[in-house]
Scaffold this active site. Structure first.
Site, PDB file in Angstrom:
ATOM      1  N   ALA A  85      -5.376  -2.740  -9.873  1.00  0.00           N
ATOM      2  CA  ALA A  85      -4.149  -2.181  -9.300  1.00  0.00           C
ATOM      3  C   ALA A  85      -2.901  -2.842  -9.868  1.00  0.00           C
ATOM      4  O   ALA A  85      -1.881  -2.176 -10.059  1.00  0.00           O
ATOM      5  CB  ALA A  85      -4.173  -2.296  -7.776  1.00  0.00           C
ATOM      6  N   ALA A 214     -11.035  -1.129  -7.833  1.00  0.00           N
ATOM      7  CA  ALA A 214     -12.415  -1.032  -7.348  1.00  0.00           C
ATOM      8  C   ALA A 214     -12.793  -2.146  -6.372  1.00  0.00           C
ATOM      9  O   ALA A 214     -13.536  -1.920  -5.420  1.00  0.00           O
ATOM     10  CB  ALA A 214     -13.389  -1.044  -8.537  1.00  0.00           C
ATOM     11  N   CYS A 340       0.321 -19.363   0.687  1.00  0.00           N
ATOM     12  CA  CYS A 340       0.288 -20.742   0.212  1.00  0.00           C
ATOM     13  C   CYS A 340       0.482 -20.765  -1.291  1.00  0.00           C
ATOM     14  O   CYS A 340      -0.389 -20.374  -2.049  1.00  0.00           O
ATOM     15  CB  CYS A 340      -1.038 -21.393   0.574  1.00  0.00           C
TER      16      CYS A 340
HETATM   17  C1  LIG Z   1      -5.234  -6.099  -4.122  1.00  0.00           C
HETATM   18  C2  LIG Z   1      -3.988  -5.310  -4.173  1.00  0.00           C
HETATM   19  C3  LIG Z   1      -3.286  -5.126  -5.361  1.00  0.00           C
HETATM   20  C4  LIG Z   1      -3.720  -5.771  -6.667  1.00  0.00           C
HETATM   21  O1  LIG Z   1      -4.940  -5.277  -7.102  1.00  0.00           O
HETATM   22  P1  LIG Z   1      -5.746  -6.016  -8.278  1.00  0.00           P
HETATM   23  O2  LIG Z   1      -6.785  -5.040  -8.674  1.00  0.00           O
HETATM   24  O3  LIG Z   1      -6.316  -7.239  -7.640  1.00  0.00           O
HETATM   25  O4  LIG Z   1      -4.792  -6.309  -9.362  1.00  0.00           O
HETATM   26  C5  LIG Z   1      -2.149  -4.370  -5.330  1.00  0.00           C
HETATM   27  N1  LIG Z   1      -1.707  -3.810  -4.188  1.00  0.00           N
HETATM   28  C6  LIG Z   1      -2.351  -3.966  -3.016  1.00  0.00           C
HETATM   29  C7  LIG Z   1      -1.833  -3.309  -1.799  1.00  0.00           C
HETATM   30  C8  LIG Z   1      -3.500  -4.731  -2.966  1.00  0.00           C
HETATM   31  O5  LIG Z   1      -4.120  -4.887  -1.806  1.00  0.00           O
END
Ligand SMILES: *Cc1c(COP(=O)(O)O)cnc(C)c1O
Length: 400
Positions: A85, A214, A340
């Site tokens: 993401a 994923a 943190c």
């Molecule tokens: C975990 C998360 C991300 C980042 O996703 P990654 O695949 O770990 O880079 C972005 N936005 C939200 C809301 C998330 O929970």
């Protein structure tokens, strides 16, 4: 009872108890099984057009693309595979901003967004883009009138988090989508916490760009997707990563075939069991909240309880030192309301945007329930948290 084909109550309870499913989830064994052949037997590069090794890998990638598209109501060709993401969000925001720069330079988002969105937009502000970070109502929901008032002739992009990773609050993206469409503004939705958990439809909600990953829904880490609308209207996104022109030029680089197969399988599993799993998790979440409320006074829930992911609970305990709380909950994996960093514990920007005080946000806990949590685990956690909070309150009133 069997949950997703896995007996959930017949196994002895394992500790530590994992209730931090907003951070990440274990990979479903069926996903691991689907991925396995793509490390060894079917190892080809999907870009190899001249032999069967490449063809078979490409076939697997296209199957996964269809599985992802199906889960979010998209067309297969609108799915671009990424490393997760964070990359999808960077591509969507920076790529759409660059492609639309000639039309304007203003972007709107919420104060309660994930850091991947906030930091990407901060970066754009170092250039000549302007960003409005909208406050939210006390429950964490967007104020639609305020959003609409903030739109100007220069506004090119709106980015909202579908379901918040700390408080689980679900934004009315359909209404935001209609506003964005009416003004000719591109809507990006960070759906990392929502996909696979609640129904998501890019058509129904008029979403133009959507990021997912994923590992938040029982798939592997390091693989995700970006949805890019191709029709009504077609959305332009400039690529961040150039190279061989893979993924129709949106994202170059040899595809992570096993990861993509795992993402596809995770989508298929999530889509088929969603309704029942949602109800089960909401039941467990209510059991957790009712249990805590029956044992403790002065407990406040952060974020709207109705417009909320079924598996999220975020609560603050007054008159408790946050650090001691986490230290004593040593066999329960949950998150606290402070981020943190290496040296300092800063109160969460999300809780601050809700108006939660510094001390209350430091004594808050985020519970994220998941596919293999059981009633027995909930009861254990209720008991442990109640004992620890009661004890810490006694200590704090005992000291002069
Ligand atoms: C975990 C998360 C991300 C980042 O996703 P990654 O695949 O770990 O880079 C972005 N936005 C939200 C809301 C998330 O929970």
């Amino acid at each position: 009872m069997k949950v997703f084909g896995v007996p959930s109550t017949s196994l002895p309870m394992k500790r530590p108890v994992y209730m931090d499913h907003h951070a990440t989830t274990p990979v479903d064994p069926r996903v691991v099984e689907a991925m396995a052949p793509y490390f060894t037997e079917i190892f080809g590069n999907p870009a190899s057009r001249n032999h069967v090794f490449g063809w078979r890998a490409e076939e697997a990638v296209e199957t996964a693309r269809a599985q992802v598209a199906e889960l979010i109501g998209a067309r297969t060709r609108e799915i671009v595979f990424t490393s997760g993401a964070t990359e999808s969000i960077n591509t969507a925001l920076k790529g759409a901003a660059a492609a639309r720069r000639t039309r304007g330079n203003h972007i709107i988002t919420l104060q309660t967004e994930h850091r991947a969105v906030l930091d990407s937009l901060n970066r754009l502000e170092e250039g000549d883009f302007r960003v409005s970070y909208l406050p939210v109502a006390p429950g964490g929901l967007v104020e639609l009138e305020r959003l609409e008032r903030t739109i100007s002739d220069e506004t090119i992009l709106i980015s909202v988090l579908l379901a918040n990773n700390e408080i689980g609050v679900i934004q009315p993206v359909g209404e935001i989508g209609r506003i964005a469409r009416r003004h000719g503004i591109v809507l990006h939705v960070d759906a990392a916490q929502a996909v696979g958990k609640i129904p998501v439809s890019v058509e129904r909600d008029e979403i133009d760009l959507l990021s997912l990953t994923a590992h938040k829904f029982y798939g592997p880490k390091g693989v995700g997707a970006l949805y890019v609308r191709r029709k009504d209207p077609r959305i332009d996104v400039r690529a961040l990563i150039d190279g061989g022109g893979h993924e129709r030029g949106f994202r170059s680089g040899t595809l992570n075939v096993p990861g993509i197969v795992g993402l596809g399988k995770a989508c298929e599993i999530a889509g088929s069991g969603m309704g029942g799993e949602s109800r089960r998790l909401a039941g467990l979440r209510d059991r957790l909240l009712d249990g805590l409320r029956s044992r403790l006074d002065d407990l406040s829930v952060n974020g709207d309880l109705d417009a909320r992911l079924p598996h999220n609970l975020n609560v603050s305990f007054s008159a408790v030192d946050g650090e001691s709380l986490l230290m004593r909950l040593d066999d329960i994996a949950v998150s606290s309301g402070s981020a943190c960093t290496t040296a300092t514990a800063r109160p969460s920007h999300v809780l601050r945007a809700l108006g939660v005080s510094r001390s209350l946000s430091q004594s808050s806990l985020r519970f994220g329930l998941g596919r293999w949590n059981t009633e027995e685990e909930i009861d254990y956690v209720v008991d442990k948290v109640a004992i620890v909070v009661t004890r810490l309150r006694e200590l704090s009133t005992a000291t002069p």
